[in-house]
Design a protein around this motif. Structure first.
Motif, PDB file in Angstrom:
ATOM      1  N   CYS A 114       0.957  -1.231  -0.097  1.00  0.00           N
ATOM      2  CA  CYS A 114      -0.069   0.197  -0.093  1.00  0.00           C
ATOM      3  C   CYS A 114       0.934   1.201   0.083  1.00  0.00           C
ATOM      4  O   CYS A 114       2.004   1.471   0.676  1.00  0.00           O
ATOM      5  CB  CYS A 114      -0.872   0.226   1.246  1.00  0.00           C
ATOM      6  N   ILE A 115       0.580   2.120  -0.967  1.00  0.00           N
ATOM      7  CA  ILE A 115       1.356   3.528  -0.996  1.00  0.00           C
ATOM      8  C   ILE A 115       0.562   4.664  -0.557  1.00  0.00           C
ATOM      9  O   ILE A 115       0.937   5.778  -0.489  1.00  0.00           O
ATOM     10  CB  ILE A 115       1.789   3.666  -2.456  1.00  0.00           C
ATOM     11  N   CYS A 117      -2.372   6.103  -1.478  1.00  0.00           N
ATOM     12  CA  CYS A 117      -2.818   6.800  -2.416  1.00  0.00           C
ATOM     13  C   CYS A 117      -4.167   7.233  -2.502  1.00  0.00           C
ATOM     14  O   CYS A 117      -4.712   8.270  -2.846  1.00  0.00           O
ATOM     15  CB  CYS A 117      -2.633   6.389  -3.833  1.00  0.00           C
ATOM     16  N   ARG A 118      -5.124   6.433  -1.546  1.00  0.00           N
ATOM     17  CA  ARG A 118      -6.527   6.650  -1.414  1.00  0.00           C
ATOM     18  C   ARG A 118      -7.350   6.474  -2.641  1.00  0.00           C
ATOM     19  O   ARG A 118      -8.505   6.870  -2.576  1.00  0.00           O
ATOM     20  CB  ARG A 118      -6.811   7.830  -0.668  1.00  0.00           C
ATOM     21  N   CYS A 120      -8.382   3.790  -3.427  1.00  0.00           N
ATOM     22  CA  CYS A 120      -9.551   2.863  -2.753  1.00  0.00           C
ATOM     23  C   CYS A 120     -10.689   3.583  -2.172  1.00  0.00           C
ATOM     24  O   CYS A 120     -12.083   3.185  -2.682  1.00  0.00           O
ATOM     25  CB  CYS A 120      -8.775   1.719  -1.860  1.00  0.00           C
ATOM     26  N   CYS A 275      -7.208  -0.247  -6.926  1.00  0.00           N
ATOM     27  CA  CYS A 275      -5.848  -0.195  -6.116  1.00  0.00           C
ATOM     28  C   CYS A 275      -4.630  -0.414  -7.231  1.00  0.00           C
ATOM     29  O   CYS A 275      -4.677  -1.294  -8.061  1.00  0.00           O
ATOM     30  CB  CYS A 275      -5.751  -1.361  -5.131  1.00  0.00           C
ATOM     31  N   PRO A 276      -3.787   0.588  -7.486  1.00  0.00           N
ATOM     32  CA  PRO A 276      -2.877   0.328  -8.626  1.00  0.00           C
ATOM     33  C   PRO A 276      -1.585  -0.647  -8.181  1.00  0.00           C
ATOM     34  O   PRO A 276      -0.596  -0.700  -8.979  1.00  0.00           O
ATOM     35  CB  PRO A 276      -2.343   1.773  -8.639  1.00  0.00           C
ATOM     36  N   THR A 277      -1.526  -1.035  -6.914  1.00  0.00           N
ATOM     37  CA  THR A 277      -0.257  -1.780  -6.508  1.00  0.00           C
ATOM     38  C   THR A 277      -0.538  -3.333  -6.383  1.00  0.00           C
ATOM     39  O   THR A 277       0.283  -4.075  -6.046  1.00  0.00           O
ATOM     40  CB  THR A 277       0.263  -0.999  -5.236  1.00  0.00           C
ATOM     41  N   ARG A 280      -4.376  -5.355  -2.537  1.00  0.00           N
ATOM     42  CA  ARG A 280      -5.943  -5.619  -2.049  1.00  0.00           C
ATOM     43  C   ARG A 280      -6.179  -7.238  -2.785  1.00  0.00           C
ATOM     44  O   ARG A 280      -5.993  -7.330  -4.081  1.00  0.00           O
ATOM     45  CB  ARG A 280      -6.993  -4.603  -2.263  1.00  0.00           C
TER      46      ARG A 280
HETATM   47  S1  SF4 Z   1      -5.740   1.907  -3.453  1.00  0.00           S
HETATM   48 FE1  SF4 Z   1      -4.149   0.500  -2.762  1.00  0.00          FE
HETATM   49  S2  SF4 Z   1      -2.242   1.461  -2.454  1.00  0.00           S
HETATM   50 FE2  SF4 Z   1      -3.779   3.225  -2.848  1.00  0.00          FE
HETATM   51  S3  SF4 Z   1      -4.403   3.689  -0.436  1.00  0.00           S
HETATM   52 FE3  SF4 Z   1      -5.709   2.065  -1.319  1.00  0.00          FE
HETATM   53  S4  SF4 Z   1      -4.779  -0.011  -0.823  1.00  0.00           S
HETATM   54 FE4  SF4 Z   1      -3.319   1.500  -0.517  1.00  0.00          FE
END
Ligand code: SF4
Ligand code: SF4
Length: 320
Positions: A114-115, A117-118, A120, A275-277, A280
């Motif tokens: 998780c970075i 980025c919000r 999500c 989520c870009p990474t 999740r």
């Molecule tokens: S979208 Fe993924 S990386 Fe970004 S805050 Fe949510 S869980 Fe973290």
């Protein structure tokens, strides 16, 4: 950019109006359970005086949702579609997807990925028809200093120019769909319960807005509609689920449902999609070949606030 002072949930509201009691349901605060069950019938029926027509009254006194016949349920779904047209000007399709047999949902979040980025958070707001003003968010992302698991040291309001910030990591928190949910036990009118697939739901027509469940939840997962949800017409998601993302009435509680309207059709929750990474992962714990099962079996998995005894369906993990 969302004004921080107008948010409820992910980053709790600083809006002074949020502290005002909700008049229609104030009876429950006066004597709480005793008023409701011990001679408090007059108080319990107090809201009925405020209904202007039979449709409103029917909405309130409908039987507990689980006991409705299919015919009555269908009438309610059509009534809600009519209300969406009248109140928000949209042609909504309101369905009532049921739990799928042989499915038990679980969610796992890789904290190492998780970075912060919000994305999500914002995808969730759009999918779930959450109020935009004030904005209600189901997901709260905590920014934590590296080297600690102590949430007391977390920042719920972080706003760095870029993420991830130097020396920080991120921990999103949302409803854990607990198997031993204190929110369900706290509800005096059984407006919230756990479904067969593990999702904890709220019947927004049955909720009296006492907010006992919100106080009982150790994960800050429940949100209260102090006002009628405000959503621009063009942003309304017209695919609505009765126990999920239909627009909630003022004075009722809401929360994450793992996007039940999506997942019961075989889709993933919107937050996972956004989520870009790849932090999740979501799936069916009963499927031994599923990614979620693999994570739970093979990775270093943690339960947040395990000592609360809530038995969450939401897990945190790190790559080995
Ligand atoms: S979208 Fe993924 S990386 Fe970004 S805050 Fe949510 S869980 Fe973290
Ligand atoms: S996280 Fe909170 S709202 Fe969700 S099931 Fe558990 S106690 Fe209830």
């Amino acid at each position: 950019m969302v004004n921080q002072s107008q948010k409820i949930g992910g980053q709790p509201s600083k809006n002074p109006s949020a502290a005002k009691p909700f008049e229609r349901r104030s009876f429950i605060k006066m004597g709480a359970l005793s008023a409701l069950f011990a001679g408090g019938l007059g108080a319990a029926l107090e809201p009925l005086r405020h209904f202007e027509n039979d449709a409103d009254l029917e909405a309130f006194v409908q039987q507990q949702y689980e006991r409705l016949t299919p015919e009555k349920m269908d009438a309610i779904l059509r009534r809600i579609e009519k209300e969406m047209k009248e109140q928000y000007g949209v042609e909504a399709s309101v369905s009532d997807p049921k739990p799928l047999p042989g499915v038990q949902y679980a969610y796992a979040l890789n904290i190492g990925r998780c970075i912060g980025c919000r994305r999500c958070v914002h995808a969730c707001v759009g999918e779930n028809n959450s109020s935009r003003n004030p904005e209600i968010q189901y997901i709260r992302v905590l920014e934590m200093p590296n080297g600690t698991l102590d949430v007391e040291k977390s920042d719920h309001y972080y706003q760095p120019e870029t993420v991830p910030a130097e020396g920080k990591y991120y921990m999103p928190v949302q409803c854990h769909q607990c198997d031993n949910p204190p929110c369900v036990k706290a509800c005096p009118v059984r407006a919230t319960w756990k479904e067969q697939d593990g999702v904890v739901v709220v019947d927004y027509n049955w909720c009296i807005g006492c907010r006992y469940c919100e106080a009982a939840c150790p994960y800050w997962a429940r949100r209260f509609n102090f006002t009628k949800p405000s959503i621009p017409k063009e942003e309304i998601n017209t695919e609505m689920a009765y126990l999920g993302n239909r627009i909630r009435p003022k004075g009722t509680m809401e929360k994450c449902t793992f996007c039940l309207g999506r997942v019961r059709k075989g889709l993933n929750p919107k937050c996972m999609e956004a989520c870009p990474t790849g932090a999740r992962q979501f799936g069916n714990m009963l499927d031994s070949d599923s990614t979620i099962r693999h994570i739970l079996r093979e990775k270093r998995v943690y339960i947040f606030k395990e000592e609360a005894g809530t038995l969450p369906r939401f897990y945190y993990w790190f790559d080995k």
